[in-house]
Design a protein around this motif. Structure first.
Motif, PDB file in Angstrom:
ATOM      1  N   ASP A  15       0.816  -1.217   0.000  1.00  0.00           N
ATOM      2  CA  ASP A  15       0.000   0.000   0.000  1.00  0.00           C
ATOM      3  C   ASP A  15       0.849   1.267   0.000  1.00  0.00           C
ATOM      4  OD1 ASP A  15      -2.273  -1.582   0.109  1.00  0.00           O
ATOM      5  OD2 ASP A  15      -2.245  -1.663   2.301  1.00  0.00           O
ATOM      6  N   PHE A  16       2.157   1.143  -0.167  1.00  0.00           N
ATOM      7  CA  PHE A  16       3.028   2.316  -0.133  1.00  0.00           C
ATOM      8  C   PHE A  16       3.028   3.009  -1.501  1.00  0.00           C
ATOM      9  CE2 PHE A  16       7.081   4.588  -0.153  1.00  0.00           C
ATOM     10  CZ  PHE A  16       7.039   5.207   1.091  1.00  0.00           C
ATOM     11  N   ASP A  17       3.054   4.326  -1.486  1.00  0.00           N
ATOM     12  CA  ASP A  17       3.037   5.114  -2.719  1.00  0.00           C
ATOM     13  C   ASP A  17       4.469   5.286  -3.237  1.00  0.00           C
ATOM     14  OD1 ASP A  17       2.469   6.725  -4.829  1.00  0.00           O
ATOM     15  OD2 ASP A  17       1.937   8.504  -3.652  1.00  0.00           O
ATOM     16  N   PHE A  18       4.900   4.372  -4.100  1.00  0.00           N
ATOM     17  CA  PHE A  18       6.248   4.440  -4.654  1.00  0.00           C
ATOM     18  C   PHE A  18       6.392   5.548  -5.699  1.00  0.00           C
ATOM     19  CE2 PHE A  18       6.166   0.191  -2.905  1.00  0.00           C
ATOM     20  CZ  PHE A  18       7.452   0.007  -2.445  1.00  0.00           C
ATOM     21  N   ASP A  19       5.288   6.054  -6.223  1.00  0.00           N
ATOM     22  CA  ASP A  19       5.342   7.089  -7.255  1.00  0.00           C
ATOM     23  C   ASP A  19       5.346   8.495  -6.679  1.00  0.00           C
ATOM     24  OD1 ASP A  19       5.304   5.179  -9.308  1.00  0.00           O
ATOM     25  OD2 ASP A  19       3.115   5.026  -9.204  1.00  0.00           O
ATOM     26  N   ASN A  20       5.313   8.606  -5.374  1.00  0.00           N
ATOM     27  CA  ASN A  20       5.318   9.925  -4.743  1.00  0.00           C
ATOM     28  C   ASN A  20       6.642  10.639  -5.036  1.00  0.00           C
ATOM     29  OD1 ASN A  20       5.130  12.169  -3.115  1.00  0.00           O
ATOM     30  ND2 ASN A  20       4.842  11.041  -1.205  1.00  0.00           N
ATOM     31  N   ILE A 126      16.861  11.322  -6.262  1.00  0.00           N
ATOM     32  CA  ILE A 126      16.598  10.192  -7.163  1.00  0.00           C
ATOM     33  C   ILE A 126      15.103  10.001  -7.382  1.00  0.00           C
ATOM     34  CG2 ILE A 126      16.822   7.684  -7.400  1.00  0.00           C
ATOM     35  CD1 ILE A 126      19.500   7.964  -5.866  1.00  0.00           C
ATOM     36  N   CYS A 127      14.297  10.281  -6.353  1.00  0.00           N
ATOM     37  CA  CYS A 127      12.848  10.117  -6.489  1.00  0.00           C
ATOM     38  C   CYS A 127      12.229  11.149  -7.423  1.00  0.00           C
ATOM     39  CB  CYS A 127      12.170  10.180  -5.117  1.00  0.00           C
ATOM     40  SG  CYS A 127      12.457   8.709  -4.118  1.00  0.00           S
ATOM     41  N   ARG A 128      12.983  12.177  -7.803  1.00  0.00           N
ATOM     42  CA  ARG A 128      12.499  13.157  -8.776  1.00  0.00           C
ATOM     43  C   ARG A 128      12.974  12.835 -10.195  1.00  0.00           C
ATOM     44  NH1 ARG A 128      13.857  16.930  -4.535  1.00  0.00           N
ATOM     45  NH2 ARG A 128      15.828  17.380  -5.594  1.00  0.00           N
ATOM     46  N   LEU A 129      13.774  11.779 -10.341  1.00  0.00           N
ATOM     47  CA  LEU A 129      14.268  11.391 -11.658  1.00  0.00           C
ATOM     48  C   LEU A 129      13.275  10.491 -12.374  1.00  0.00           C
ATOM     49  CD1 LEU A 129      18.013  10.602 -10.777  1.00  0.00           C
ATOM     50  CD2 LEU A 129      17.079  12.715 -11.747  1.00  0.00           C
ATOM     51  N   ASP A 130      13.643  10.081 -13.593  1.00  0.00           N
ATOM     52  CA  ASP A 130      12.791   9.183 -14.377  1.00  0.00           C
ATOM     53  C   ASP A 130      12.681   7.821 -13.702  1.00  0.00           C
ATOM     54  OD1 ASP A 130      12.618  11.222 -16.189  1.00  0.00           O
ATOM     55  OD2 ASP A 130      14.222  10.442 -17.484  1.00  0.00           O
ATOM     56  N   GLN A 131      11.660   7.057 -14.132  1.00  0.00           N
ATOM     57  CA  GLN A 131      11.462   5.722 -13.583  1.00  0.00           C
ATOM     58  C   GLN A 131      12.662   4.813 -13.850  1.00  0.00           C
ATOM     59  OE1 GLN A 131       9.098   4.225 -11.704  1.00  0.00           O
ATOM     60  NE2 GLN A 131       8.192   6.243 -11.411  1.00  0.00           N
ATOM     61  N   LYS A 132      13.414   5.118 -14.892  1.00  0.00           N
ATOM     62  CA  LYS A 132      14.598   4.324 -15.206  1.00  0.00           C
ATOM     63  C   LYS A 132      15.577   4.314 -14.039  1.00  0.00           C
ATOM     64  CE  LYS A 132      18.492   4.131 -18.414  1.00  0.00           C
ATOM     65  NZ  LYS A 132      19.148   4.727 -19.597  1.00  0.00           N
TER      66      LYS A 132
END
Length: 428
Positions: A15-20, A126-132
């Protein structure tokens, strides 16, 4: 069934928001600061005097236990009861590690806060970078989260087995055994007093409570110490993985023909700036790994020196206890469990040391294979590439005075030394 599913969800962070995009270290790993709190590291009020209470209480209890075990060891040698003497000596070494770990952490409070600040900056960037980039990094962080739970459960089982076995024996003795003047109530560890009986009331009740506290005191100290160590080292291991991704796209999307233009040409300058920006991030991440591992070395160096120096003795003594029980036709499951715990707590830093070393060397190879020789753009970064390759030849390793390189070769050497000590002790 619901509780089991809940535990699975927590373990996998379903249930964690990994896309935040605003993820940081505290949101993903709240347990890190909670564990460090028990070592006296406060983050909201770092200078509070209350931070010394838990480490001081933990170290004081360990010193009391150290004195008692030293007394039992002397008694065992005097009575030529070498099983008790070696067991007490083993507990002496284990208890000695508690004040060393606490002092190391308290003395390096500022460095720990600085290290966690760097890790938090990495997390937010890193969380602001692309999904790559974001996905492999967060997958690694999820593995760290899961390993934390596995390590916490394992260490808790070790402590609970010592305490639980004692409680079960006491309960059985109270309910079913016939009591007489020779009945001795069980304790987690052997006890002896020079002019008193440790198994009479109220001595027995006092020592029983003390043994319960000291068991979880040891586990709490080592659980936090090893966890913080593998958390920080794995963090930078996964950071190095992102460097490989940057090498793959170092020259992508750039016009190769600008190399033939004048160095003052705006098109060439724009390409040069793009290349410099990409190379700068690689160099910054690479330098951050070296600096942070050096910081980790200075924080936990004394504890690691003690751990490496005495692990061979501890493993040898525990193996001796197992063999002694086997000689009498018994199996002591507690010592078997403690033997595996002793090996694992040494294997973890040695394995991570090898992991970091190999990953760091591969960065130089990835730089060489980045395709700089297949494109004219390689001329614009020739000096940077040479410097980075030379820098990558220096191993990333935990270094401290008196500490050998933490690698699997070191682990193998310590186990071999333990076996040699074990053979000598058995012959004696």
């Amino acid at each position: 069934m619901c509780s089991r599913q809940y535990l699975k969800d927590v373990f996998s962070r379903r249930d964690f928001d990994f896309d935040n995009p605003h993820l940081d270290l505290d949101k993903f790993h709240p347990q890190l600061k909670i564990f460090l709190f028990f070592n006296g590291i406060f983050f909201n009020n770092s200078e509070s005097k209350f931070r010394f209470i838990l480490p001081a209480a933990s170290s004081s209890l360990a010193v009391v236990g150290l004195v008692l075990e030293a007394m039992f060891m002397y008694h065992g040698l005097s009575e030529e009861d070498y099983a008790v003497a070696t067991e007490s000596f083993c507990y002496c070494i284990i208890l000695s590690s508690i004040p060393i770990v606490n002092l190391s952490v308290l003395a390096n409070k500022a460095k720990i806060i600085k290290l966690l600040g760097r890790m938090n900056d990495d997390f937010k960037y890193i969380c602001r970078l692309d999904q790559k980039y974001k996905k492999p990094f967060l997958d690694g962080q999820l593995l760290i989260w899961q390993l934390c739970y596995v390590w916490f459960i394992f260490t808790s089982i070790v402590a609970s087995m010592f305490v639980g076995t004692c409680i079960v024996k006491l309960t059985y003795q109270s309910l079913f055994d016939t009591q007489n003047e020779n009945t001795v109530r069980p304790l987690a560890f052997p006890m002896w007093l020079p002019k008193d009986d440790p198994y009479r009331s109220p001595n027995y009740e006092f020592f029983l409570v003390y043994h319960v506290i000291i068991c979880f005191n040891v586990i709490q100290t080592f659980c936090v110490f090893i966890y913080v160590l593998f958390h920080t080292l794995l963090h930078y291991y996964y950071l190095m993985k992102l460097i490989f991704l940057d090498f793959e796209v170092l020259f992508d999307g750039l016009d190769e023909s600008v190399v033939r233009l004048s160095s003052c040409n705006p098109q060439r300058i724009a390409v040069q700036l793009t290349l410099n920006k990409r190379m700068k991030r690689i160099v910054n991440w690479h330098t951050s790994v070296f600096r942070s591992v050096e910081l980790i070395s200075s924080i936990y160096g004394p504890s690691l020196v003690f751990q490496v120096m005495f692990s061979s003795i501890i493993i040898c003594l525990i193996a001796y206890q197992i063999a002694d029980y086997l000689d009498h036709g018994k199996i002591n499951f507690l010592f078997v469990l403690l033997f595996f715990a002793g090996c694992i707590q040494l294997w973890i830093p040695c394995y991570l040391g090898t992991l970091l070393r190999n990953q760091a060397f591969e960065i130089g190879e990835a730089c060489w294979r980045s395709g700089w020789h297949d494109t004219p753009l390689g001329r614009l970064l020739r000096s940077d590439i040479i410097i980075l390759i030379l820098r990558a030849q220096q191993p990333v390793s935990i270094k401290f005075i008196g500490l050998p390189k933490l690698e699997l070769e070191t682990f193998s050497s310590i186990i071999s030394t333990s076996y040699s000590y074990f053979n000598i002790l058995r012959q004696y």
